[in-house]
Motif scaffolding. Sequence first.
Motif, PDB file in Angstrom:
ATOM      1  N   ILE A   1       0.835  -1.189   0.016  1.00 41.44           N
ATOM      2  CA  ILE A   1      -0.016  -0.099   0.094  1.00 41.44           C
ATOM      3  C   ILE A   1       1.071   1.244  -0.098  1.00 41.44           C
ATOM      4  N   SER A   2       0.863   1.970  -1.028  1.00 41.81           N
ATOM      5  CA  SER A   2       1.814   3.097  -1.372  1.00 41.81           C
ATOM      6  C   SER A   2       1.232   4.535  -0.574  1.00 41.81           C
ATOM      7  N   HIS A   3      -0.314   4.437  -0.764  1.00 39.05           N
ATOM      8  CA  HIS A   3      -0.764   5.600  -0.052  1.00 39.05           C
ATOM      9  C   HIS A   3      -1.351   5.181   1.181  1.00 39.05           C
ATOM     10  N   GLY A   4      -0.339   5.217   2.072  1.00 34.02           N
ATOM     11  CA  GLY A   4      -0.460   4.497   3.439  1.00 34.02           C
ATOM     12  C   GLY A   4      -1.446   5.285   4.437  1.00 34.02           C
ATOM     13  N   HIS A   5      -1.831   6.600   4.023  1.00 37.54           N
ATOM     14  CA  HIS A   5      -2.665   7.297   4.755  1.00 37.54           C
ATOM     15  C   HIS A   5      -3.984   6.822   4.557  1.00 37.54           C
ATOM     16  N   THR A   6      -4.317   5.818   3.734  1.00 37.73           N
ATOM     17  CA  THR A   6      -5.790   5.316   3.629  1.00 37.73           C
ATOM     18  C   THR A   6      -5.737   4.103   4.543  1.00 37.73           C
ATOM     19  N   SER A   7      -5.051   4.099   5.595  1.00 35.19           N
ATOM     20  CA  SER A   7      -4.959   3.005   6.549  1.00 35.19           C
ATOM     21  C   SER A   7      -6.303   2.611   6.994  1.00 35.19           C
ATOM     22  N   PRO A   8      -7.240   3.171   7.384  1.00 34.93           N
ATOM     23  CA  PRO A   8      -8.637   2.960   7.841  1.00 34.93           C
ATOM     24  C   PRO A   8      -9.214   2.109   6.651  1.00 34.93           C
ATOM     25  N   GLY A   9      -8.859   2.385   5.698  1.00 37.86           N
ATOM     26  CA  GLY A   9      -9.620   1.378   4.351  1.00 37.86           C
ATOM     27  C   GLY A   9      -8.922   0.282   4.488  1.00 37.86           C
ATOM     28  N   ALA A  10      -7.630  -0.008   4.500  1.00 31.90           N
ATOM     29  CA  ALA A  10      -6.829  -1.112   4.574  1.00 31.90           C
ATOM     30  C   ALA A  10      -7.156  -2.083   5.698  1.00 31.90           C
ATOM     31  N   TYR A  11      -7.160  -1.288   6.892  1.00 36.47           N
ATOM     32  CA  TYR A  11      -7.412  -2.254   7.754  1.00 36.47           C
ATOM     33  C   TYR A  11      -8.924  -2.837   7.989  1.00 36.47           C
ATOM     34  N   THR A  12      -9.773  -2.221   7.687  1.00 34.23           N
ATOM     35  CA  THR A  12     -11.082  -2.737   7.866  1.00 34.23           C
ATOM     36  C   THR A  12     -11.097  -3.598   6.650  1.00 34.23           C
ATOM     37  N   ALA A  13     -10.680  -3.504   5.566  1.00 36.54           N
ATOM     38  CA  ALA A  13     -10.725  -4.616   4.542  1.00 36.54           C
ATOM     39  C   ALA A  13      -9.973  -5.831   4.885  1.00 36.54           C
ATOM     40  N   LEU A  14      -9.049  -5.731   5.448  1.00 30.67           N
ATOM     41  CA  LEU A  14      -8.402  -6.919   6.232  1.00 30.67           C
ATOM     42  C   LEU A  14      -9.087  -7.339   7.323  1.00 30.67           C
TER      43      LEU A  14
ATOM     44  N   THR B   1       3.165  -9.630  -6.794  1.00 33.08           N
ATOM     45  CA  THR B   1       3.133  -8.484  -5.965  1.00 33.08           C
ATOM     46  C   THR B   1       2.083  -7.258  -6.562  1.00 33.08           C
ATOM     47  N   PHE B   2       1.444  -6.833  -5.718  1.00 34.04           N
ATOM     48  CA  PHE B   2       0.321  -5.733  -6.312  1.00 34.04           C
ATOM     49  C   PHE B   2       0.699  -4.704  -5.258  1.00 34.04           C
ATOM     50  N   VAL B   3       0.613  -3.367  -5.982  1.00 31.01           N
ATOM     51  CA  VAL B   3       0.885  -2.135  -5.521  1.00 31.01           C
ATOM     52  C   VAL B   3      -0.366  -1.135  -5.580  1.00 31.01           C
ATOM     53  N   ALA B   4      -0.968  -0.857  -4.374  1.00 31.58           N
ATOM     54  CA  ALA B   4      -1.958   0.196  -4.362  1.00 31.58           C
ATOM     55  C   ALA B   4      -1.547   1.509  -4.316  1.00 31.58           C
ATOM     56  N   MET B   5      -1.801   2.307  -5.217  1.00 30.80           N
ATOM     57  CA  MET B   5      -1.417   3.827  -5.176  1.00 30.80           C
ATOM     58  C   MET B   5      -2.543   4.736  -5.355  1.00 30.80           C
ATOM     59  N   SER B   6      -2.042   6.035  -4.979  1.00 32.23           N
ATOM     60  CA  SER B   6      -3.156   7.024  -5.327  1.00 32.23           C
ATOM     61  C   SER B   6      -2.710   7.767  -6.788  1.00 32.23           C
ATOM     62  N   ASP B   7      -3.510   8.619  -6.994  1.00 32.75           N
ATOM     63  CA  ASP B   7      -3.074   9.452  -8.343  1.00 32.75           C
ATOM     64  C   ASP B   7      -2.134  10.797  -8.049  1.00 32.75           C
ATOM     65  N   GLY B   8      -2.344  11.322  -6.906  1.00 35.01           N
ATOM     66  CA  GLY B   8      -1.478  12.303  -6.326  1.00 35.01           C
ATOM     67  C   GLY B   8      -0.117  12.033  -6.514  1.00 35.01           C
ATOM     68  N   GLU B   9       0.392  10.970  -6.111  1.00 31.73           N
ATOM     69  CA  GLU B   9       1.928  10.385  -6.006  1.00 31.73           C
ATOM     70  C   GLU B   9       2.425  10.003  -7.464  1.00 31.73           C
ATOM     71  N   GLN B  10       1.337  10.270  -8.524  1.00 26.58           N
ATOM     72  CA  GLN B  10       2.103   9.993  -9.831  1.00 26.58           C
ATOM     73  C   GLN B  10       2.727  11.048 -10.057  1.00 26.58           C
ATOM     74  N   GLN B  11       2.585  12.226  -9.503  1.00 31.53           N
ATOM     75  CA  GLN B  11       3.677  13.544  -9.768  1.00 31.53           C
ATOM     76  C   GLN B  11       4.984  13.310  -9.395  1.00 31.53           C
ATOM     77  N   LYS B  12       5.357  12.272  -8.708  1.00 32.26           N
ATOM     78  CA  LYS B  12       6.895  12.081  -7.901  1.00 32.26           C
ATOM     79  C   LYS B  12       7.613  11.525  -9.071  1.00 32.26           C
ATOM     80  N   GLY B  13       8.910  11.884  -9.281  1.00 30.52           N
ATOM     81  CA  GLY B  13       9.828  11.084 -10.318  1.00 30.52           C
ATOM     82  C   GLY B  13      10.426   9.681  -9.660  1.00 30.52           C
TER      83      GLY B  13
END
Length: 226
Positions: free
Chosen positions: A75-88, A151-163
């Motif tokens: 999980i790259s956009h780790g601030h969405t932790s409530p979503g990850a924890y509840t899904a788990l 391997t799966f990587v969950a990401m946000s769109d905002g971080e796509q701005q990063k090099g």
Amino acid sequence: MLNHGVSAPLADDDYLELAARAARARGAVLTATTVAASGHPGGSFSSMEMYTLLYGTARVRATEPRWEDRDRIVISHGHTSPGAYTALALAGFFPLAEVEAHFRQAGSVFEGHVERSAPGIEWSSGNLGQGLAAGVGLALGARLTGGEWHTFVAMSDGEQQKGQVGEARRLAVKERLGALTAVVDWNHIQISGRTDDVMPVPVAEDWRADGWAVYECDGHDLTLDA
């Protein structure tokens, strides 16, 4: 069949189960962030079907979170932790009530950003934009050790701005890492405002240009027609 790998066919009841989990998880996210008086419910809501689908279909074992042959979910956009924890939780990794009561509480494993101390969390997140590089490393690790995990990587769109994201994309193609999948939540919002106002990025076009196969879909659609 749930948790038999993403290539395994899903029955009609599986789609219904995943949709029901996503709906229930949203309620739990509201409870957890309200009790904690902090957190990111909006981002968690946006990524909820992503998390429900990944933790519901990947080869993972709730009773054996560190099973050696498990699929790796970063999980790259780790601030969405409530979503990850509840899904788990709804995938059986721990009781949902623990997340609701202890999210972001002192001494709890349910940190504000995802941490490996929580069962089922593969990688401790930090600054946005680093998760894909971690996923590339895990995929390379599978190749070097003879591992058969995906391997799966969950990401946000905002971080796509990063090099660093672009560098990791190109390295994955250079190394021909076919057992690596990135899932981007393209909701056009980041903490500073609309993504196009902060830093416009042609998300799908950039991934295609770097050599990835790109599929676009309604990320909230877990109906039988999905």
